[in-house]
Write an enzyme that holds these catalytic residues in place. Sequence first.
Site, mmCIF file in Angstrom:
data_model
loop_
_atom_site.group_PDB
_atom_site.id
_atom_site.type_symbol
_atom_site.label_atom_id
_atom_site.label_comp_id
_atom_site.label_asym_id
_atom_site.label_seq_id
_atom_site.Cartn_x
_atom_site.Cartn_y
_atom_site.Cartn_z
ATOM 1 N N HIS A 255 0.826 -1.413 0.030
ATOM 2 C CA HIS A 255 -0.621 0.061 0.005
ATOM 3 C C HIS A 255 0.428 1.242 0.340
ATOM 4 O O HIS A 255 -0.047 2.548 -0.438
ATOM 5 C CB HIS A 255 -0.844 0.470 1.219
HETATM 6 N N1 UDP Z 1 -2.507 -5.137 9.406
HETATM 7 C C1 UDP Z 1 -4.136 -6.173 9.289
HETATM 8 N N2 UDP Z 1 -4.627 -5.758 8.523
HETATM 9 C C2 UDP Z 1 -4.536 -6.424 7.423
HETATM 10 C C3 UDP Z 1 -2.920 -5.769 6.474
HETATM 11 C C4 UDP Z 1 -2.635 -5.265 8.030
HETATM 12 O O1 UDP Z 1 -4.330 -5.951 10.734
HETATM 13 O O2 UDP Z 1 -4.943 -6.539 6.028
HETATM 14 C C5 UDP Z 1 -1.517 -5.396 9.923
HETATM 15 C C6 UDP Z 1 -0.533 -5.787 10.761
HETATM 16 O O3 UDP Z 1 -0.406 -6.338 11.634
HETATM 17 C C7 UDP Z 1 0.306 -5.112 10.026
HETATM 18 C C8 UDP Z 1 -0.137 -3.530 10.720
HETATM 19 O O4 UDP Z 1 -1.163 -3.798 9.842
HETATM 20 O O5 UDP Z 1 1.353 -4.830 11.137
HETATM 21 C C9 UDP Z 1 0.236 -2.348 10.199
HETATM 22 O O6 UDP Z 1 -0.468 -1.570 9.068
HETATM 23 P P1 UDP Z 1 -0.036 -1.335 7.436
HETATM 24 O O7 UDP Z 1 1.062 -2.198 6.985
HETATM 25 O O8 UDP Z 1 -0.766 -0.101 7.116
HETATM 26 O O9 UDP Z 1 1.281 -0.215 8.436
HETATM 27 P P2 UDP Z 1 3.323 -0.258 8.721
HETATM 28 O O10 UDP Z 1 3.545 -1.265 9.337
HETATM 29 O O11 UDP Z 1 3.224 0.269 6.779
HETATM 30 O O12 UDP Z 1 2.970 1.690 9.041
#
Ligand code: UDP
Length: 363
Positions: free
Chosen positions: A207
């Site tokens: 994303h």
């Molecule tokens: N996650 C979730 N559902 C999903 C995809 C991800 O609960 O469909 C969780 C997962 O545990 C991940 C967290 O959301 O560690 C982080 O989200 P995201 O990838 O949006 O943010 P980033 O870590 O890249 O800042």
Amino acid sequence: MKMVTVVGARPQFIKAAALSRVLRKEHEEILVHTGQHFDYGMSQVFFDELELPRPDYNLGISGGSHAQMTARMLIAIEEVLQKEKPDALLVYGDTNSTLAAALAAVKLHIPAIHVEAAARLGSLSNPEEVNRITTDHVSSVLFACVPSAMEFAQKEGLTTNLFLVGDPMYDAFLYYQGKRKVKEITLTDLDGTTHPVPPEYTYLTCHRQENTQDEETLRQILLGTQGLGYPVVYPVHPRNRATALKLKEEKHFNDILFVEPVGYLESNTLVSNCQRVVTDSGGVQREAFFAKKPCITVFDYVAWPETMVGGCNQLAKPLAGDILEKSKHKPVFDEGYKPFGNGDACKKICEVLRDVDLGARMR
Ligand code: UDP
């Protein structure tokens, strides 16, 4: 002490759930949700599943350009801080909510505490990098998750009130893994139909703005991931839903399940049971590492260098060929290597907060 905690996005709800549970035993916490992530699958599901306390304030701010969103948050958070007059502000990670809250607080001479501080990619073209750098430099207490963050902080002269405590995401991973098991997951397709989880699959999350704003980049990532030889489970972030739907219509991706975002417990179960993870998420690449699953991170920068040892997490360019190439490495996980701590980061944060000099950087 009285604290205002500001959260707004999915990864922050997870970290806040881990820390709030420990923090509230000793401190008064007022929880502010900016509204950056707002629909059920990106927000409320985390409050329900993780038993995160209901926010005391929901600011309802999302959308618009980075500047518009940050500016609206800055104004609204300032009002909350003026009303609540906390001793400190607590923020997580690197979103616009993090930046807005830290800036609002420091201008009111309220010390900001930054959890997941000093992570760096090394490029200002990544929007979250700007949030990380700025937040760290206006914060009064910095809690780093990993040794590499300590090095970045030291290089930038951020040595006052800098503490290596481990990763609250690892605390959350261990805590919820032990506490709640997901029996069966039903995946909801973007077209509303439902699917069972395939017996073997690749788990894909993608994303980041860099990977999804251009359709061809996302097409390459999907082609490469599908080419790994398993069906693909791909929970689509609302940010790139329109592009994902368009690519789904092309019919080249018959082995990819384009599904609605799943909850945290479901996401970690999907990580734990998959053949391989392909991601551009900072959180998911760490969770793959915690679960000892081979991971390919599709990104131009190393975000969590500690995961990129023994071929556990391979960095790939957003090109189908490079994703396939990186899948050839067989990872070796070292049981004794624990760069994210022992699952007690939140406890350590609370210990530090008992007697840290919050005003040290304000004088
Ligand atoms: N996650 C979730 N559902 C999903 C995809 C991800 O609960 O469909 C969780 C997962 O545990 C991940 C967290 O959301 O560690 C982080 O989200 P995201 O990838 O949006 O943010 P980033 O870590 O890249 O800042």
